[in-house]
Design a protein around this motif. Structure first.
Motif, short mmCIF file in Angstrom:
data_model
loop_
_atom_site.label_atom_id
_atom_site.label_comp_id
_atom_site.label_asym_id
_atom_site.label_seq_id
_atom_site.Cartn_x
_atom_site.Cartn_y
_atom_site.Cartn_z
N TRP A 11 0.86 -1.17 0.00
CA TRP A 11 0.00 0.00 0.00
C TRP A 11 0.90 1.23 0.00
N TRP A 20 -5.02 5.86 -0.43
CA TRP A 20 -4.14 4.68 -0.44
C TRP A 20 -4.29 3.95 -1.76
N VAL A 176 -7.28 -1.58 6.63
CA VAL A 176 -7.69 -0.17 6.76
C VAL A 176 -9.15 -0.04 6.33
N ILE A 177 -9.83 0.97 6.87
CA ILE A 177 -11.21 1.23 6.46
C ILE A 177 -11.17 2.06 5.17
N PRO A 178 -11.88 1.63 4.13
CA PRO A 178 -11.82 2.36 2.85
C PRO A 178 -12.26 3.81 2.98
N LYS A 179 -11.63 4.66 2.18
CA LYS A 179 -11.94 6.09 2.11
C LYS A 179 -13.44 6.32 1.91
N VAL A 181 -15.95 4.43 2.64
CA VAL A 181 -16.71 4.06 3.84
C VAL A 181 -16.50 5.10 4.94
#
Lengths: 348, 348
Positions: A11, A20, A176-179, A181
């Motif tokens: 990433w 990312w 990681v939590i997606p942008k 979301v």
């Protein structure tokens, strides 16, 4: 079998936009069946077909019928964007770049042993098996503490980004939590703090009252064209009852029914079944900050039908231009479903 | 001539994501030359050609040579996404939807009278006229106080979203600052408040030191592959000296030179010239909050070469998967430009 150990799988974070990006060079080694669109499907039997099981990475999950034949089959993607054996680290590169190891999960969900059966033509029972598999795999990866999010999506057709003809969906689980979301959660939290209720529930109430963007409603679900649809004929399917987690879905057949009706209507309206769909769910509950997701978020399925062309305006602004008035798209789809449901009622 | 007064032309805001979408039904009435890709360019002469000037909306700007023949020509888009005669209003719709009138500017910049001359093959002098036109139109719309942002972009080729073959770019000016620009500004401001310098200047310093992602540098500009390139062979061109506003660009020929070299190298590397490019600039200075943009922002050109396929993963996450290692892409393009520049030096 070797699942292709990559040179680099990482990433990287863009310091200008904060986005990312997964750098996954082995993805460019994928077989690509669709170089000439006319040849779609001619690569038969493919590695996703019955009898070719030894050509895929090791099976992770499988649904079988009474004869022992598989009906849905899940295994790691042979050309993964993320890998379970990759390291989970974060580091600075140079003065201000950031990178992470390519840790994560990337699975293929083969939706049927039948190479030529289009997703839109699946019997409802087969669709139910597929969404059951979605739920079970999402639950399964919830046990891996290092994963924070699980995304399930389907790319149907070459123009939608599919590289294999044989019906399949994909699962990608990330640390990681997606942008996207995060953005949804930020606004949903904001709404909740002002109104003490879920923004999706408020939206549903409004849409059920206004009616003009509704497409179909059954006992547990609603399909609608969103007010600010980004794309022609974009459709969302939401559960009527508040629920943040797809893993808690019990009404599988009801969901399969509405999904089939919507996809059929889209295929009829637009001439061919080419689409992306994405399950939007709350992040796994890992940290105390994830706790409120149960109340503020509401899982749903977003369907983006062909054709979607991102061009200069969209890249430059993050805004979209939609040439089809959402109310008109809803009206077309609603009528197509009405005819079909009327017919099927007549038959009984 | 009638420029097509639309039934509806409005901005709508998605309450879940906060994204603004332009609903522009008259865009679906555009002539679309590219239904069959093989027929590209056969619609000759087209309305953008010399001699067809009466078929376009009224000319807004024009560059002519000594013979009085036009070389670059600008007029309002006949199928606009936004209109100057639309109202500028904001209102709630129902309980929590928001919409705005479709006020804004949408212009076509025809880059040459020659139908078949590809942008990549323009003489540097013609490219210079094009970027001069970009600058002048951007300045011009800066006088309209209700506009907060001016976006200039080019979609080259059908797969990149172009609907006309004849070389052209587009200008869209909006009463709101685009989401993407807001995101860049937020991080740039954050960096500035910590480091007291422009994040792009810091990035340039780092890249000039590291060298591995550099493609080409002339007296005033640098072309590089960004560290977290979202797409294969994505390229950015930035001025070496800090500058937030494209309207202040003086080194037009230097910019035209590097642009031509990069586009030629991309066409050579990827086999055909299909791309989007977008000029990223600071918003017009309207409010006191825009004042700091002069210091924190740095204009640049982003080039996204074919093929870009947004699919389920990208829609669901807002993240990207890039199968080409940025350092490798930079190395390929650097070598192609080295050969070309070497050759042209040899000739002198």
């Amino acid at each position: 079998m070797k699942s292709g150990s990559p040179e680099v799988l990482e990433w990287r974070r863009d310091p200008i936009t904060g986005v990312w990006v997964i750098i996954a060079p082995q993805r460019s080694q994928r077989p690509y069946e669709f170089e000439v669109e006319l040849e779609q499907g001619q690569n038969y039997p493919c590695v996703f077909c019955e009898g070719m099981e030894s050509c895929t990475p090791e099976e992770a999950f499988c649904l079988r019928n009474e004869d022992g034949k598989w009906q849905v089959r899940v295994f790691p993607n042979k050309f993964p964007a993320l890998g379970r054996r990759e390291k989970l680290f974060w580091e600075k590169e140079g003065l201000f770049y950031e990178r992470m190891g390519g840790f994560g999960v990337h699975e293929v969900i083969v939706e049927t042993p039948e190479h030529y059966l289009s997703f839109v033509d699946f019997p409802v029972e087969q669709l139910e098996r597929v969404v059951y598999t979605y739920r079970e795999r999402m639950k399964f990866w919830g046990q891996e503490e290092r994963l924070r999010y699980c995304l399930i999506f389907k790319n149907q057709g070459m123009q939608a980004g599919a590289s294999m003809f044989h019906p399949h969906s994909q699962l990608i689980a990330t640390p990681v939590i997606p942008k996207r979301v995060e953005e949804e959660l930020a606004l949903a939290r904001d709404f909740y703090s002002r109104e003490r209720r879920c923004v999706f529930c408020a939206l549903l109430e409004e849409e059920l009252k206004m009616e003009k963007r509704l497409i179909f409603k059954n006992e547990y679900f609603v399909a609608l064209v969103p007010y600010a649809a980004r794309f022609s004929y974009e459709v969302w399917i939401l559960p009527l009852e508040h629920c943040a987690y797809f893993t808690e879905l019990e009404q599988l057949s009801s969901f399969a029914e509405i999904l089939k009706l919507v996809l059929q209507a889209l295929a009829e309206a637009l001439g061919k079944p080419v689409f992306n769909f994405v399950l939007h769910v709350a992040p796994y509950r890992r940290e105390s900050t994830d706790e409120d997701c149960r109340w503020v978020y509401h899982w749903h399925l977003e369907i983006i039908p062909f054709p979607v062309r991102m061009a200069g305006f969209e890249w430059g602004t993050g805004f979209y231009i939609n040439p089809v008035i959402p109310e008109n798209a809803a009206s077309v789809l609603r009528k197509l479903i009405d005819i079909r449901v009327g017919e099927s009622c007549g038959r009984h």
